[in-house]
Write a protein that holds these residues in place. Structure first.
Motif, PDB file in Angstrom:
ATOM      1  N   TYR A 608      -2.342  -6.080  -3.969  1.00 35.81           N
ATOM      2  CA  TYR A 608      -1.129  -5.582  -3.323  1.00 35.81           C
ATOM      3  C   TYR A 608      -1.467  -4.512  -2.293  1.00 35.81           C
ATOM      4  N   ARG A 612      -0.268  -4.793   1.500  1.00 35.01           N
ATOM      5  CA  ARG A 612       0.685  -3.794   1.982  1.00 35.01           C
ATOM      6  C   ARG A 612       0.161  -3.104   3.242  1.00 35.01           C
ATOM      7  N   GLY A 767       3.001  -0.154  -5.832  1.00 39.18           N
ATOM      8  CA  GLY A 767       1.986  -1.157  -6.156  1.00 39.18           C
ATOM      9  C   GLY A 767       1.683  -1.188  -7.634  1.00 39.18           C
TER      10      GLY A 767
END
Length: 873
Positions: A608, A612, A767
């Motif tokens: 993630y 991101r 996250g």
């Protein structure tokens, strides 16, 4: 000047001046033994007197040299850090697979690589970073003094940029001092060089690595500094035992004079000298006759009574804990098993105080305070990363995953499908049969026996009807006449079990049987699949002869595999029984959390984080390009307005990233990790149950993973898009000059970027939340599928029972809308829900308030047979 009474081999005494104290300490006394020069300069103490003074020390003066356990811990971390090479890349290799490693011969940036291969004239790269780990552990700080070719501080500017150093000198924090400006910030760093001299350097030419000290933010706090009290207790035990050994192991005693109130000072001194002479170590064990009136009383406190061994073990464990080195790594295998030794190795590298987190702190400072400040072209895109790929302890063991792949191919999946399903990254492009489906247990390509319509054909590819009838498997038997073997029958039974449990549809079962078993036609496959829906009556729990017995609990065979719970549904809920059951559920949760939940969270957090960063960079790049007029499709410049403009969500839609594109990217990023979590959870529970992982319902597995991926990617990407949309509407509406979106963006771009940066500051916690939520969802979905496969009819809710569980009395979420605290211990049928929309913890269909950050699990429950007793895990 003073004299040490030791000859130099030629009968001459060795004379040292006070300036030579460091030499004397190093060459004669050894590490950790202090030499007080002034006392020798004033008197006639001998070398043996000095050594006896060492025994009288109350505290350890040099922990690294004098405490064996501490030295072992710090040395093993030194060696681990030194074994990991540092590499430099154009681009970040953790996010960009195309990042290119920088070589020493690179014309622009090769100088950085060459510098860190030999940072100074005395150290290689491994020695250099190993020394830094010692400095940080002992003092909490490591300083790099950046030097030019003349060993002076490098040329640096007030903005912090500097010339590429010729060498780097690492200095431990204990000897470094600083000068402060009027605001309390360092202006210079310095350290003594000997002979009363000091080396001074401007702050721009010194890089500080430190572990945060809340009492002194300018300086670090070392692990060893927190151990001084425990080490001193250990030191006193060593002193006592050393003195005891010198007395022959005799703890001593007391001699009293009967009938006498006291002795005159001279008599007492004479008696003491006499006792010391007659009862010295040389005379230990001899018998002595005491004059009448004297009585000897031995010391009743022995070393055993003082528990020195326990004290030393405690100190050893404390040192190992604080330094992040599990005891098995040091060779303490008293309680080691194969499983916990492997976990100890993993914790040594990846634990909270492990090697990998330490190396990450080095990377962070190195990139931002060294690489970005060097006056070289292109350093803004240079990243320093320690290469962990060759660390054997960090290599993932994929043996279990490949075993499942083998089983999948054995029932008709192609190798490419199987590896994709399980989440193994394997290059099958060069394998001729990677996409082929095989006849179970014969390993013959299916397309060599049947055509695209399922019709048999000869091996030579002819379409002749006679040849088709004679199409043969190895051994010469026609396909139509080949009976199902044992493995095929087992696979058929597994498929029907999935249909019976409603985790596989009838049509899905028919499709699998037609592909995997060419000897079965569609009518026969339908008869088998539909027959599985007609469930026989459930047997009486007290099974009579000829009836199906209730499931029998599988024993735990290694002390770590926990068998399913056997419960007596009619047992009275006594308070002590409830407490015992709650504690047992807590222990069950802790073991499974370590085995499946935590591992999955780490993987998803990393994935993630990378996704991101790419999303945020792409969004900012799109906004900047739009402000420059390069990519914004609308040409809307309506000229200046008298009133402040007002924008809506529809006005800024063209400034947002393509929703479908980034949903697809997130799904692609988390696809393999979630599939791997799913496979690990299947394997974990099947191991507990003593069965095989559920692999026959491949269609069901794919469907569940797909549903989770869709929900995750859609909801998360939409949420980020809404954040960007809200910031744009709010900030652009503050523009003063025009009603044009592009002009307003140009005017407010800096404010938009700042607002987005603040909005996105939650990426770490977000996250972690996503990783925990999606790991729990995948794990529990897999466990339920495994239970169905193994015929489990009931399962029980198990929570961690800590303060942050939803609804915990007195906890931070006591008033949560949903209470998982109350669900703990609840048992339901496998087809029922624990709560609305919650068939398992983390159910993807449940409201967000039920799913987010949920760490609960469900576990199988078997009903107790009549007359039986509950089995213990």
């Amino acid at each position: 000047m003073f004299e040490i009474k030791k000859g130099d081999g030629a009968g001459r005494p060795l004379r040292l001046t006070s300036d030579c104290a460091p030499i004397a300490r190093q060459r004669w006394l050894g590490p950790g033994l202090d030499l007080d020069v002034r006392s020798f300069a004033a008197g006639s103490s001998s070398f043996s007197d000095m050594l006896r003074a060492v025994d009288s020390r109350e505290r350890v003066s040099a922990p690294y040299e004098e405490v064996p356990t501490l030295r072992a811990c710090l040395k093993v971390k030194y060696q681990a850090v030194a074994s990991v090479p540092l590499l430099f890349y154009r681009g970040d290799p953790t996010e960009d697979r195309k990042a290119k490693q920088i070589k020493p011969d690179d014309r622009e940036l090769g100088g950085i690589v060459r510098l860190f291969r030999a940072p100074n004239a005395l150290q290689t790269a491994s020695m250099f970073f190993g020394a830094g780990s010692l400095h940080r552990s002992i003092d909490g700080e490591d300083f790099w003094f950046l030097l030019d070719i003349n060993r002076n501080p490098v040329n640096a500017s007030i903005d912090g940029t500097f010339e590429l150093p010729f060498s780097i000198l690492p200095v431990r924090g204990r000897v470094v001092t600083h000068s402060l400006d009027d605001f309390g910030f360092p202006t210079k760093w310095s350290f003594p060089t000997g002979g009363g001299k000091t080396f001074e350097a401007p702050r721009q030419t010194v890089i500080q690595f430190s572990d945060y000290n809340p009492d002194d933010p300018l300086r670090g706090l070392g692990d060893v500094e927190t151990l001084y009290a425990d080490i001193d207790d250990w030191w006193q035990a060593v002193r006592y035992n050393r003195a005891l050994v010198k007395r022959g192991g005799d703890p001593g005693g007391f001699i009293t004079v009967e009938g006498a109130a006291s002795l005159a000072p001279a008599e007492a001194a004479a008696a003491q000298r006499d006792v010391e002479q007659k009862f010295s170590v040389a005379n230990a064990g001899d018998w002595r006759v005491l004059p009448k009136g004297l009585k000897y009383t031995p010391n009743n406190i022995s070393p055993k009574d003082m528990n020195f061994i326990d004290l030393m073990k405690f100190t050893r464990a404390t040192i190992a804990m604080v330094t992040g080195v599990p005891l098995p790594i040091l060779g303490d295998l008293e309680h080691a098993t194969l499983n916990n030794f492997a976990e100890a190795v993993r914790m040594f590298w990846e634990g909270g105080n492990g090697v990998v987190p330490y190396l990450q702190t080095i990377e962070d400072v190195l990139i931002n305070r060294f690489v970005r400040k060097v006056r070289l072209p292109g350093v803004e895109d240079v990243y320093a990363r320690f290469d962990l790929r060759k660390v054997k302890a960090l290599r993932e063991d994929t043996t279990k995953q490949w075993e499942i792949v083998a089983k999948l191919t054995a029932i008709g999946c192609s190798l490419e499908e199987a590896t994709t399903l399980i989440g193994i990254e394997a290059d099958t492009s060069t394998m001729k049969s990677a996409k082929a489906h095989f006849v179970p247990s014969t390993v013959v390509p299916l397309d060599s026996l049947v055509d695209a319509n399922g019709n048999a054909h000869a091996d030579d590819g002819t379409d002749d009807a006679d040849a088709a009838e004679s199409a043969a498997l190895p051994g010469g038997q026609p396909v139509q006449d080949t009976a199902l073997n044992g493995a095929q029958v087992s696979a058929i039974l597994d498929i029907t079990a999935q249909v019976s449990a409603e985790t596989l549809s009838v049509d899905g079962a028919i499709a699998i049987m037609l592909v995997a078993f060419p000897t079965i036609d569609e009518a026969e496959a339908r008869r088998i699949a539909e027959g599985a829906i007609k469930k026989p009556p459930e047997p009486n729990p007290a099974a009579a002869p000829g009836e199906t017995p209730a499931p029998v609990e599988q024993p735990a065979d290694d002390g770590e595999k926990a068998a399913p719970i056997t419960r007596d549904a009619e047992a009275a809920p006594l308070a002590d029984a409830q407490a015992k059951a709650a504690a047992e559920r807590r222990a069950y949760w802790e073991s499974r959390s370590a085995r499946v939940l935590e591992k999955g969270e780490v993987s998803l957090r990393r994935i993630y984080k990378a996704w991101r960063r790419k999303f945020e960079r792409a969004q900012l790049a799109r906004l900047r390009a739009a402000a420059d007029g390069k990519s914004f499709r609308k040409d809307a410049d309506d000229g200046p307005l008298d009133d402040q403009p007002s924008f809506t969500a529809a006005d800024v839609v063209d400034l947002l990233l393509n929703d479908a594109e980034w949903i697809a990217k997130l799904r692609a990023a988390v696809d393999n990790p979630i599939a791997r979590i799913f496979a690990d959870a299947l394997d974990d529970l099947s191991t507990d149950l003593g069965t095989e992982p559920a692999i026959s319902g491949t269609e069901s597995i794919i469907a569940q993973i797909e549903q989770q991926l869709i929900t995750l990617a859609q909801e998360h990407t939409d949420s980020l898009a809404n954040q960007v949309r809200e910031v744009l509407v709010e900030e652009l509406s503050k523009a003063n000059s025009t009603g044009s979106v592009s002009a307003a963006l140009t005017e407010r771009l800096t404010e938009v970027e700042d607002a987005l940066s603040e909005t996105w500051s939650d990426r770490v916690t977000r996250g972690a939340r996503i990783a925990r939520t999606e790991t729990g969802t995948a794990v529990n979905a897999a466990r339920k599928l495994q239970m169905r496969t193994d015929g489990v009819t009931k399962h029980e809710w198990v929570s961690s029972k800590d303060s942050i569980v939803r609804g915990t009395p007195g906890g931070p979420y006591e008033n949560a809308e949903y209470s998982h605290y109350d669900l703990d211990g609840k048992v339901v049928h496998i087809d029922e829900e624990f709560a609305p929309g919650l068939s398992v913890p983390g159910d993807v269909r449940a409201p967000a308030g039920q799913r987010i950050n949920c760490r609960c699990l469900s576990r199988p429950v078997f009903e107790q047979e009549e007359g039986g007793t509950p089995a213990e895990e």
